[in-house]
Design an enzyme around this catalytic site. Sequence first.
Site, short mmCIF file in Angstrom:
data_model
loop_
_atom_site.label_atom_id
_atom_site.label_comp_id
_atom_site.label_asym_id
_atom_site.label_seq_id
_atom_site.Cartn_x
_atom_site.Cartn_y
_atom_site.Cartn_z
N ALA A 57 -22.08 37.53 35.56
CA ALA A 57 -21.37 36.63 34.66
C ALA A 57 -21.55 37.04 33.19
O ALA A 57 -20.64 36.84 32.37
CB ALA A 57 -21.84 35.20 34.87
N VAL A 82 -23.03 31.12 38.43
CA VAL A 82 -24.43 31.24 38.00
C VAL A 82 -25.20 30.12 38.70
O VAL A 82 -24.83 28.95 38.62
CB VAL A 82 -24.56 31.12 36.47
CG1 VAL A 82 -25.95 31.54 36.03
CG2 VAL A 82 -23.51 31.96 35.76
N THR A 87 -36.72 30.74 37.44
CA THR A 87 -37.04 31.11 36.06
C THR A 87 -35.94 30.59 35.12
O THR A 87 -34.89 30.15 35.59
CB THR A 87 -37.11 32.64 35.93
OG1 THR A 87 -35.77 33.15 36.06
CG2 THR A 87 -38.01 33.27 36.98
N HIS A 89 -33.91 32.24 33.55
CA HIS A 89 -32.83 33.22 33.48
C HIS A 89 -31.44 32.57 33.58
O HIS A 89 -30.52 32.91 32.83
CB HIS A 89 -33.01 34.22 34.63
CG HIS A 89 -32.25 35.48 34.47
ND1 HIS A 89 -32.60 36.44 33.55
CD2 HIS A 89 -31.14 35.95 35.11
CE1 HIS A 89 -31.74 37.44 33.64
NE2 HIS A 89 -30.86 37.16 34.57
N1 INI Z 1 -25.31 36.77 37.03
C1 INI Z 1 -24.49 35.87 37.62
O1 INI Z 1 -23.27 36.08 37.62
N2 INI Z 1 -25.00 34.77 38.21
C2 INI Z 1 -26.33 34.51 38.24
O2 INI Z 1 -26.75 33.47 38.83
C3 INI Z 1 -27.21 35.43 37.62
N3 INI Z 1 -28.65 35.18 37.64
O3 INI Z 1 -29.06 34.04 37.86
O4 INI Z 1 -29.41 36.10 37.40
C4 INI Z 1 -26.67 36.59 37.02
N4 INI Z 1 -27.45 37.54 36.42
C5 INI Z 1 -26.96 38.85 36.08
C6 INI Z 1 -26.31 38.90 34.72
O5 INI Z 1 -25.07 38.22 34.72
C7 INI Z 1 -26.03 40.34 34.26
O6 INI Z 1 -25.15 40.95 35.16
C8 INI Z 1 -27.30 41.20 34.17
O7 INI Z 1 -28.30 40.56 33.42
C9 INI Z 1 -26.97 42.57 33.49
O8 INI Z 1 -26.47 42.38 32.16
#
Ligand code: INI
Length: 157
Positions: A57, A82, A87, A89
Site C-alpha cells: 500500500a 492494510v 507492531t 507498522h
Molecule cells: N503493505 C500493505 O499493503 N498492507 C499491510 O498490511 C502492510 N503491513 O502491515 O506491513 C504493508 N506493508 C508493506 C508496505 O506497504 C511497503 O510495501 C513496504 O514497506 C516497502 O516500501
Amino acid sequence: MGRTFEGSFNAQGKRIAIVGSRFNDFFTRELMDGALDCLRRHDVDEDQIDTAWVPGAFEIPMAAKKFAGTGRYAAVICVGCVIQGDTPHFHYVSSEVTKGIAQVSLDADIPVVYGIVTAETLDQAIERSGTKAGNKGFDAALTALEMISLWDDIEQG
Ligand code: INI
C-alpha cells in the site's frame, strides 16, 4: 439560483487506471475484481481500463501519481489492504497511503479515489472485500465514475 452540478455514473469512452497492491493479496485481488466489475457493468470498455500492481500500500500513491501525470486517464482508482499486526507498522503504512493518495488527488487534475481497506482484524478485512460490508473496490470505482462525470459537468459549465 445558479446550476447544481451532480455527477452521474456514465463514463463511457473514458480511460481509467486502477492501482492495486499485492500485500494481503487474498483481499486486494477481491478489491481489484470489485473495481473492474463496477466499471464493466457501467459500460466502461475493457480496453479503456489499465491496471498496475505495486508491492504494498505504501507504493500506491507513487503509482497513482505516475498514472495521473500521463494525462491519459479520466480517473485513478486505488485499491489496497492494510491489516493491523503486533507492531505499529500498520499505523505508519495506513497513514502514509492515506496522506499520499490525498496529496496526489489534490495535485492531480483528475479524481484519484481511495479504495484502501484499513482493518484491525482479518474479519474486518473479509467484511470489506466482498462480504457483509460490501466491496470497497467496487465502491471506489463507483465514486470514480461519479467524480469523472461531475468534473465533465463543471468543466463544461
Ligand atoms: N503493505 C500493505 O499493503 N498492507 C499491510 O498490511 C502492510 N503491513 O502491515 O506491513 C504493508 N506493508 C508493506 C508496505 O506497504 C511497503 O510495501 C513496504 O514497506 C516497502 O516500501
